[in-house]
Write a protein that holds these residues in place. Sequence first.
Motif, PDB file in Angstrom:
ATOM      1  N   ASP A  11       0.815  -1.305  -0.032  1.00 54.13           N
ATOM      2  CA  ASP A  11       0.006   0.000   0.064  1.00 54.13           C
ATOM      3  C   ASP A  11       0.910   1.170   0.149  1.00 54.13           C
ATOM      4  OD1 ASP A  11      -1.994  -1.797   0.098  1.00 54.13           O
ATOM      5  OD2 ASP A  11      -2.089  -1.686   2.297  1.00 54.13           O
ATOM      6  N   ARG A  18      -8.155   2.212  -0.467  1.00 57.09           N
ATOM      7  CA  ARG A  18      -9.063   1.294  -0.301  1.00 57.09           C
ATOM      8  C   ARG A  18      -8.578  -0.116   0.383  1.00 57.09           C
ATOM      9  NH1 ARG A  18     -11.873   1.661  -6.572  1.00 57.09           N
ATOM     10  NH2 ARG A  18     -13.455   3.383  -5.737  1.00 57.09           N
ATOM     11  N   ALA A  19      -7.281  -0.023   0.388  1.00 57.74           N
ATOM     12  CA  ALA A  19      -6.532  -1.207   1.115  1.00 57.74           C
ATOM     13  C   ALA A  19      -6.303  -0.895   2.515  1.00 57.74           C
ATOM     14  CB  ALA A  19      -5.353  -1.480   0.450  1.00 57.74           C
ATOM     15  N   GLY A  20      -6.898   0.396   2.889  1.00 60.42           N
ATOM     16  CA  GLY A  20      -6.741   0.890   4.096  1.00 60.42           C
ATOM     17  C   GLY A  20      -5.683   1.600   4.589  1.00 60.42           C
ATOM     18  N   HIS A  25     -12.264   2.077   2.574  1.00 63.23           N
ATOM     19  CA  HIS A  25     -11.209   1.882   3.696  1.00 63.23           C
ATOM     20  C   HIS A  25     -11.736   1.601   4.925  1.00 63.23           C
ATOM     21  CE1 HIS A  25      -8.913   4.310   6.574  1.00 63.23           C
ATOM     22  NE2 HIS A  25      -7.838   4.449   5.782  1.00 63.23           N
ATOM     23  N   ASP A  82     -14.137  -0.585   5.671  1.00 68.70           N
ATOM     24  CA  ASP A  82     -14.282  -2.027   5.409  1.00 68.70           C
ATOM     25  C   ASP A  82     -12.817  -2.762   5.910  1.00 68.70           C
ATOM     26  OD1 ASP A  82     -16.852  -1.749   5.354  1.00 68.70           O
ATOM     27  OD2 ASP A  82     -16.891  -2.105   3.149  1.00 68.70           O
ATOM     28  N   SER A  83     -11.993  -2.132   5.067  1.00 72.31           N
ATOM     29  CA  SER A  83     -10.742  -2.526   5.211  1.00 72.31           C
ATOM     30  C   SER A  83      -9.884  -2.645   6.579  1.00 72.31           C
ATOM     31  CB  SER A  83      -9.523  -1.747   3.997  1.00 72.31           C
ATOM     32  OG  SER A  83      -8.331  -2.460   4.313  1.00 72.31           O
ATOM     33  N   GLN A  84     -10.334  -1.200   7.095  1.00 67.21           N
ATOM     34  CA  GLN A  84      -9.814  -1.033   8.660  1.00 67.21           C
ATOM     35  C   GLN A  84     -10.486  -2.002   9.641  1.00 67.21           C
ATOM     36  OE1 GLN A  84      -7.587   1.148   9.900  1.00 67.21           O
ATOM     37  NE2 GLN A  84      -6.907   1.342   7.813  1.00 67.21           N
ATOM     38  N   GLU A 111     -11.862  -4.872   9.096  1.00 69.29           N
ATOM     39  CA  GLU A 111     -11.248  -6.333   8.783  1.00 69.29           C
ATOM     40  C   GLU A 111      -9.828  -6.650   9.376  1.00 69.29           C
ATOM     41  OE1 GLU A 111     -10.707  -7.377   4.547  1.00 69.29           O
ATOM     42  OE2 GLU A 111     -12.991  -7.047   4.063  1.00 69.29           O
TER      43      GLU A 111
END
Length: 94
Positions: free
Chosen positions: A8, A37-39, A68, A70-72, A74
């Motif tokens: 990232d 989007r990957a956080g 973002h 959602d990634s966080q 997860e």
Amino acid sequence: RAAMGGHDAARHNLGAWEWKHNSNYNRAKKHFMIAARAGFDDSLTNIRGMFMDGHVTKEEYETTLRAHKDSQDEMKSDWRDTAIAAFLKRRTSL
């Protein structure tokens, strides 16, 4: 290669390079959006600024913001929070 492999920070750095050195805002936006989007927090900050400047649409910003989050979410876990707290406690006691 690192960016293509999912790193990232490397993706974010490519976006920064495109923005600063090539003035290629569309390509910079794509790199920042992928990293955000990957956080990656710094990329989300840049996307927010690009939205405020009119380089990112409201829909793109909202989609990136949701991805973002959602990634966080997860990446969150009780074990991780406990480990971080223990690390910080140990570091401040030294």
